[in-house]
Design a protein around this motif. Sequence first.
Motif, mmCIF file in Angstrom:
data_model
loop_
_atom_site.group_PDB
_atom_site.id
_atom_site.type_symbol
_atom_site.label_atom_id
_atom_site.label_comp_id
_atom_site.label_asym_id
_atom_site.label_seq_id
_atom_site.Cartn_x
_atom_site.Cartn_y
_atom_site.Cartn_z
ATOM 1 N N MET A 1 -39.803 1.740 69.958
ATOM 2 C CA MET A 1 -39.104 1.108 71.047
ATOM 3 C C MET A 1 -37.873 0.740 70.727
ATOM 4 S SD MET A 1 -42.122 -0.485 73.390
ATOM 5 C CE MET A 1 -40.957 -1.397 74.399
ATOM 6 N N THR A 2 -37.771 0.229 69.351
ATOM 7 C CA THR A 2 -36.459 -0.285 68.772
ATOM 8 C C THR A 2 -35.642 0.582 68.452
ATOM 9 O OG1 THR A 2 -37.953 -2.281 67.807
ATOM 10 C CG2 THR A 2 -35.534 -2.124 67.150
ATOM 11 N N MET A 3 -35.835 1.797 67.984
ATOM 12 C CA MET A 3 -34.926 2.729 67.677
ATOM 13 C C MET A 3 -34.540 3.495 68.963
ATOM 14 S SD MET A 3 -33.472 4.137 65.314
ATOM 15 C CE MET A 3 -34.036 3.686 63.843
ATOM 16 N N LYS A 4 -35.270 3.517 69.942
ATOM 17 C CA LYS A 4 -34.859 4.093 71.234
ATOM 18 C C LYS A 4 -33.601 3.236 71.933
ATOM 19 C CE LYS A 4 -36.332 5.693 75.855
ATOM 20 N NZ LYS A 4 -37.434 5.941 76.563
ATOM 21 N N ALA A 5 -34.071 1.889 71.497
ATOM 22 C CA ALA A 5 -33.116 0.884 72.265
ATOM 23 C C ALA A 5 -31.868 0.977 71.371
ATOM 24 C CB ALA A 5 -33.363 -0.353 71.940
ATOM 25 N N ALA A 6 -31.761 1.446 70.052
ATOM 26 C CA ALA A 6 -30.516 1.486 69.094
ATOM 27 C C ALA A 6 -29.929 2.665 69.676
ATOM 28 C CB ALA A 6 -30.737 1.439 67.765
ATOM 29 N N MET A 7 -30.568 3.639 69.907
ATOM 30 C CA MET A 7 -29.858 5.033 70.362
ATOM 31 C C MET A 7 -29.401 4.680 71.796
ATOM 32 S SD MET A 7 -30.157 6.939 67.633
ATOM 33 C CE MET A 7 -30.144 5.468 66.807
ATOM 34 N N THR A 8 -29.816 3.877 72.645
ATOM 35 C CA THR A 8 -29.237 3.955 74.049
ATOM 36 C C THR A 8 -28.264 2.806 74.234
ATOM 37 O OG1 THR A 8 -31.213 3.148 74.722
ATOM 38 C CG2 THR A 8 -31.222 5.331 74.773
ATOM 39 N N PHE A 9 -28.165 1.837 73.330
ATOM 40 C CA PHE A 9 -27.259 0.760 73.757
ATOM 41 C C PHE A 9 -25.976 1.059 73.718
ATOM 42 C CE2 PHE A 9 -24.610 -2.764 71.687
ATOM 43 C CZ PHE A 9 -24.886 -3.551 72.766
ATOM 44 N N ASP B 1 -17.865 -0.142 65.018
ATOM 45 C CA ASP B 1 -18.727 0.103 63.812
ATOM 46 C C ASP B 1 -20.071 0.743 64.266
ATOM 47 O OD1 ASP B 1 -16.735 -0.759 62.293
ATOM 48 O OD2 ASP B 1 -17.441 -2.773 61.888
ATOM 49 N N PHE B 2 -20.621 -0.031 65.448
ATOM 50 C CA PHE B 2 -21.950 0.294 65.895
ATOM 51 C C PHE B 2 -22.026 1.877 66.208
ATOM 52 C CE2 PHE B 2 -25.622 0.522 68.649
ATOM 53 C CZ PHE B 2 -26.587 -0.507 68.138
ATOM 54 N N THR B 3 -20.993 1.909 66.976
ATOM 55 C CA THR B 3 -21.051 3.480 67.799
ATOM 56 C C THR B 3 -20.714 4.624 66.780
ATOM 57 O OG1 THR B 3 -19.124 3.035 68.626
ATOM 58 C CG2 THR B 3 -20.804 2.747 70.004
ATOM 59 N N ALA B 4 -19.732 3.984 66.019
ATOM 60 C CA ALA B 4 -19.273 5.079 64.839
ATOM 61 C C ALA B 4 -20.405 5.376 63.749
ATOM 62 C CB ALA B 4 -18.239 4.644 63.992
ATOM 63 N N MET B 5 -21.009 4.518 63.286
ATOM 64 C CA MET B 5 -22.174 4.531 62.551
ATOM 65 C C MET B 5 -23.230 5.304 63.156
ATOM 66 S SD MET B 5 -23.457 4.186 59.440
ATOM 67 C CE MET B 5 -23.284 2.321 58.813
ATOM 68 N N TYR C 1 -26.271 -6.107 70.433
ATOM 69 C CA TYR C 1 -27.359 -5.234 70.141
ATOM 70 C C TYR C 1 -28.497 -6.018 69.935
ATOM 71 C CZ TYR C 1 -30.823 -2.392 67.687
ATOM 72 O OH TYR C 1 -32.021 -2.053 67.286
ATOM 73 N N ILE C 2 -28.262 -6.942 69.027
ATOM 74 C CA ILE C 2 -29.439 -7.853 68.792
ATOM 75 C C ILE C 2 -30.112 -8.650 69.962
ATOM 76 C CG2 ILE C 2 -30.251 -9.901 67.124
ATOM 77 C CD1 ILE C 2 -30.077 -7.176 65.997
ATOM 78 N N ARG C 3 -29.133 -9.084 70.563
ATOM 79 C CA ARG C 3 -29.441 -10.233 72.057
ATOM 80 C C ARG C 3 -30.147 -9.055 72.924
ATOM 81 N NH1 ARG C 3 -23.896 -11.924 71.677
ATOM 82 N NH2 ARG C 3 -23.246 -10.350 73.421
ATOM 83 N N SER C 4 -29.766 -7.765 72.988
ATOM 84 C CA SER C 4 -30.370 -6.948 74.086
ATOM 85 C C SER C 4 -31.882 -6.483 73.562
ATOM 86 C CB SER C 4 -29.786 -5.486 74.058
ATOM 87 O OG SER C 4 -29.893 -4.678 73.222
ATOM 88 N N ILE C 5 -32.043 -6.478 72.607
ATOM 89 C CA ILE C 5 -33.500 -6.382 71.982
ATOM 90 C C ILE C 5 -34.371 -7.712 71.808
ATOM 91 C CG2 ILE C 5 -33.104 -4.133 70.863
ATOM 92 C CD1 ILE C 5 -33.309 -5.437 68.289
ATOM 93 N N SER C 6 -33.818 -8.756 71.660
ATOM 94 C CA SER C 6 -34.338 -10.015 71.333
ATOM 95 C C SER C 6 -35.368 -10.637 72.476
ATOM 96 C CB SER C 6 -33.614 -10.933 70.850
ATOM 97 O OG SER C 6 -33.167 -10.586 69.616
#
Length: 571
Positions: free
Chosen positions: A364-372, A380-384, A563-568
């Motif tokens: 679920m966390t990885m899915k959130a990172a891929m769709t954030f 940096d986030f989207t480029a990485m 991103y951290i706020r969105s999953i916390s």
Amino acid sequence: MKNTEKKICRMTAHLLAAYGVRDVVLCPGNRNAPLIMAVERHPELRAQTVVDERVGSFVALGMAAQSGRPAAVVCTSGSAVLDCAPAVAEAYYRQIPLVVISADRPADFIDNGQPQTIRQAGVLANIVRCSVDIEPEDSSERRLTYANRRLNKALTAATGHPCGPVHINIQIDTPLAAETEVSDAETFRKIELTGPCMTLPTREARQLGQELAPPRKVLIVCGAMAPDDKVRNAVSRLARIPNIAVLAEDNANVNCGEASTACNIDAVLASLGAEQRRELLPGILITVGAPLVSGRLGAFLSGHPDIQHWSINEDASPIDTYGILTRHIQLPARSFLPQLASAVQPFRTTALYFGKMWQEAAEMTMKAAMTFTPETLWNDFTAMRELVSVHDKKINVHVSNGMSIRLFQALCAKPFHRTDCNRGVSGIDGATSTAIGAAMVTDTPVMLISGDMSAQYDMGALAVDGVPASFRMVVFSNRGGNIFRIVGSTRGLEEREHRFCNIVSLRLEQLAEGFGFDYYEARDMTSLRALLPHFLDVRTTAAPAILNIVTDGDSGAEAWRAYIRSISHNE
């Protein structure tokens, strides 16, 4: 054939080869000329010249880490040996067999107004497995015998259990360039070591396996390790047992596929609500590998002294990172984990799905990172995320410290062939040199992902001769030190920009041209997507390449925080 007349130097080269060294980095100097001659003229040793001792030591570190064999660096007297210290410290805490050989003047020269002299014997003693000082040779056979024993002692310490760096300091008197005729049959004595025992008695292994039986909840956490099929297979077997969960950071290199929860531990822990945190607390924590990138695990475990912590660590000193250590398993992971996997099989049950619960949280966390979707779409986030999603699995990746490794861990959904990061002491120095050293001893392409501050710190690495055409370097140019815009201790300081972050002057295009690298630059997602296939295709180029990803540091920092706020959970 002719060789140096210094027999101890020839002995040193011979024993390096006898103990498995193949790659030696030579840092030019006057006092170490006999050592350079001995290495260069030994048929089993491959020499690489690097002018800068700090760079050269990290290059040798990368060679040793990549090849799994000890590697050596040879330096001259004086401050040169001090420049080896950062790489030696990294090797010590990652248990990498790095052999530092320093030439020295005779002892009566020290503190006597002579040039290029310091008290260098034992100067690295606190960060090596063994430190030996060898006096100048004379006509005495007894002196040569003693030197042989000392060299064997050091090289045994480098390659034994646990392995690690050693320092061999050799006092060399003049003349330095004198040669002598040497027989091809010349040999020197290697002292073989048998032992110590590297496995547990079967009865003890079974007892430990029984302790992990349900209803125990077992959490295995894997930090940085070199790829090892025995470790990978054992971890995969353990991860298939329902009451056992496995968290493996990318640079643990276990890559167990669906059987393992290989994830960014920090992001997963940030995503847990109060009830999940209670459910996912282990009864037994087993840790293996070098220190973690994750900083949240300690907070997750704190306040729960009833958790048992087993640390798998070959060193004699127990590692009690979380203050709850109850068992120190002083065995190699590649020996102990297969035994443990076999011992726990009779007690497996389907009644407790602890591993599945952790795996679902990680997915679920990885899915959130891929769709954030951050407010600013180029950062940096989207480029990485784009960089690590478009790659051939047959590539080795090195990641520098700071935000580079944290972004990588959060966004790398599919594992690379191999992942490395200098997490022994977690410094930003030497990342480029280490990656170049690794590239020199493998046919697999190597890609370094670095921040601009780390890249500037190690610019001397670009001057190394013979960087393979398969080497790729990605630099996130975000005005330096972006982690300081994120961590609470510095992000609010009025000095943040002019003393911590915005202090990088890195002219990558000019550096690439000056050192013979191909150069690519991306300033938006469109250009990044267009050039990545060409940048990553090592078959179409005769030169190593640098990709400069230019972003705004403030936007990148805000994207990470968002991103951290969105999953916390704020419970």
